[in-house]
Design a protein around this motif. Structure first.
Motif, mmCIF file in Angstrom:
data_model
loop_
_atom_site.group_PDB
_atom_site.id
_atom_site.type_symbol
_atom_site.label_atom_id
_atom_site.label_comp_id
_atom_site.label_asym_id
_atom_site.label_seq_id
_atom_site.Cartn_x
_atom_site.Cartn_y
_atom_site.Cartn_z
ATOM 1 N N LYS A 1 0.810 -1.227 0.000
ATOM 2 C CA LYS A 1 0.000 0.000 0.000
ATOM 3 C C LYS A 1 0.841 1.274 0.000
ATOM 4 O O LYS A 1 0.306 2.353 -0.150
ATOM 5 N N ASN B 1 -6.143 0.035 -1.554
ATOM 6 C CA ASN B 1 -5.729 1.060 -2.503
ATOM 7 C C ASN B 1 -4.371 1.580 -2.079
ATOM 8 O O ASN B 1 -4.034 1.533 -0.888
ATOM 9 N N HIS C 1 -6.544 12.730 1.278
ATOM 10 C CA HIS C 1 -6.705 11.283 1.360
ATOM 11 C C HIS C 1 -7.852 10.972 0.418
ATOM 12 O O HIS C 1 -8.582 11.878 0.034
ATOM 13 N N ARG D 1 1.980 2.413 2.625
ATOM 14 C CA ARG D 1 1.361 3.092 3.762
ATOM 15 C C ARG D 1 2.424 3.393 4.795
ATOM 16 O O ARG D 1 3.197 2.514 5.163
ATOM 17 N N SER E 1 -10.553 4.761 -2.603
ATOM 18 C CA SER E 1 -10.769 3.404 -2.098
ATOM 19 C C SER E 1 -11.515 2.559 -3.127
ATOM 20 O O SER E 1 -12.294 3.074 -3.919
ATOM 21 N N SER F 1 -7.851 -0.519 3.615
ATOM 22 C CA SER F 1 -8.473 -0.498 2.292
ATOM 23 C C SER F 1 -7.453 -0.883 1.213
ATOM 24 O O SER F 1 -6.264 -0.592 1.335
ATOM 25 N N GLU G 1 -15.814 3.980 4.111
ATOM 26 C CA GLU G 1 -15.152 3.267 5.202
ATOM 27 C C GLU G 1 -15.995 3.265 6.483
ATOM 28 O O GLU G 1 -16.954 4.018 6.618
HETATM 29 MG MG MG Z 1 -7.975 3.625 3.506
#
Ligand code: MG
Ligand code: AMP
Length: 335
Positions: A64, A153, A238, A66, A159, A151, A188
């Motif tokens: 991700k 993505n 985001h 992330r 998403s 999620s 979400e």
């Molecule tokens: Mg997310």
């Protein structure tokens, strides 16, 4: 030979034709090998791994892209399972779980040591929810571990609410995308934590603040802080398309102030503007906020693939799920 799967009115090339599947056994086997799969929930599709295995969790973060400071939600098979991973659970948490689970409500609780620190970004709290999707509940029931699943993505982008959206993002990196159809909620989960018996709202989502307040009383709000986000959904940018996006109450005025642009519109209900507009998405002809939430990300994905200059999104009424949708749209806009 490359095969394709349909995604709205476009087709996504699938390198691995076996990628999108309903084979739960294959999904479970991959998870037991500490591999990552994509799975459906009622909110959005998730990238899931064994929540007890740091090796699996690292793969989620790297796929991700992330940042490690953003903790993941742990998905569990039953409300009782909360006590395996969390401690000092307030009475009010059991009460909301009974009311809203399985469902799109995430609870932030004190974690037990069985939960690896990488999931919680070193925090001593863990975010937990029991998702309401038959495919994922059946999968969870076949496993002896819970699933960490953000999620599906790349960090910061729109998403996914279909298996095809996931395939477009991660077609080359995954072996299993469990297909559970379109996500019925479409945005979400709502995230709450607790200060004693007081519920604190961290992220607006598929359950409206109004519905929650019927059960928990007045919510304390704690939802936007870029320097130390309690939840990454709280970052000010985001859920963003790559096309520059604007949010306004007066769509007409904004269209006319961009005469030379190829414009896409993201409207709530009415479709009264066609001049100077290349494409329009209407979220709910009936003006139904639940339907609008369900359609939001798919409409954003479609707009984002039309090579538009700009997307103009209409602000929704600030009530019930309109607030959650506006929250996502605000974070999608160009800063
Ligand atoms: Mg997310
Ligand atoms: P995503 O699944 O991508 O929507 O992101 C999961 C959300 O849960 C993020 O907004 C996280 O910050 C939030 N979350 C996970 N763990 C915690 C925690 N311990 N405290 C606060 N928020 C959390």
């Amino acid at each position: 030979m490359t095969s394709y799967c349909r995604d709205g009115f476009t087709f996504v090339p699938i390198i691995n034709a076996e990628l999108i599947t309903t084979d739960l056994h294959k999904a479970a086997e991959a998870l037991k090998q500490n591999n990552i799969i994509a799975l459906p929930t009622e909110t959005v599709y998730g990238l899931a791994g064994n929540a007890f295995e740091p090796e699996a969790i690292e793969k989620i973060f790297s796929l991700k892209k992330r940042p490690f400071y953003n903790p993941l939600i742990v998905h569990i098979k039953s409300a009782e399972y909360m006590t395996h991973i969390a401690k000092d659970i307030p009475e009010i948490a059991f009460r909301v779980a009974m009311e809203f689970w399985p469902g799109p409500l995430t609870l932030v609780l004190n974690k037990k040591s069985i939960v690896p620190d990488i999931i919680t970004a070193g925090k001593d709290t863990v975010a937990v929810r029991m998702p309401n999707h038959p495919v994922t509940l059946e999968l969870l029931n076949s496993l002896d571990f819970p699933l960490a699943a953000p999620s599906a993505n790349p960090f910061g982008s729109i998403s996914p609410t279909t298996a095809a959206h996931v395939a477009r993002y991660f077609g080359e990196d995954l072996e299993v995308v469990l297909d559970g159809g379109e996500c019925l909620k479409g945005i979400e989960s709502t995230i709450i934590g607790f200060e004693g018996e007081q519920a604190v709202l961290y992220r607006l989502g598929s359950i409206s603040a109004e519905d929650l307040e019927h059960v928990v009383g007045k919510l304390k709000h704690h939802t936007s802080d870029d320097s130390a986000p309690a939840a990454p959904g709280m970052l000010s940018r985001h859920y963003a398309p790559s096309t520059d996006t604007f949010l306004t109450k007066d769509v007409k005025e904004m269209v006319f102030s961009h005469p030379d642009k190829k414009i896409g519109l993201l409207l709530f209900q009415e479709n009264s503007i066609s001049q100077n507009v290349a494409h329009t998405e209407v979220l709910s002809k009936e003006g139904d906020l639940n339907e609008a939430a369900r359609n939001l990300y798919a409409a954003m994905h479609r707009l984002d693939h039309l090579n538009l200059d700009i997307i103009i999104a209409e602000k929704l009424p600030e009530e019930e799920l309109g607030k959650s949708i506006n929250d996502r749209l605000k974070r999608a806009v160009k800063k």
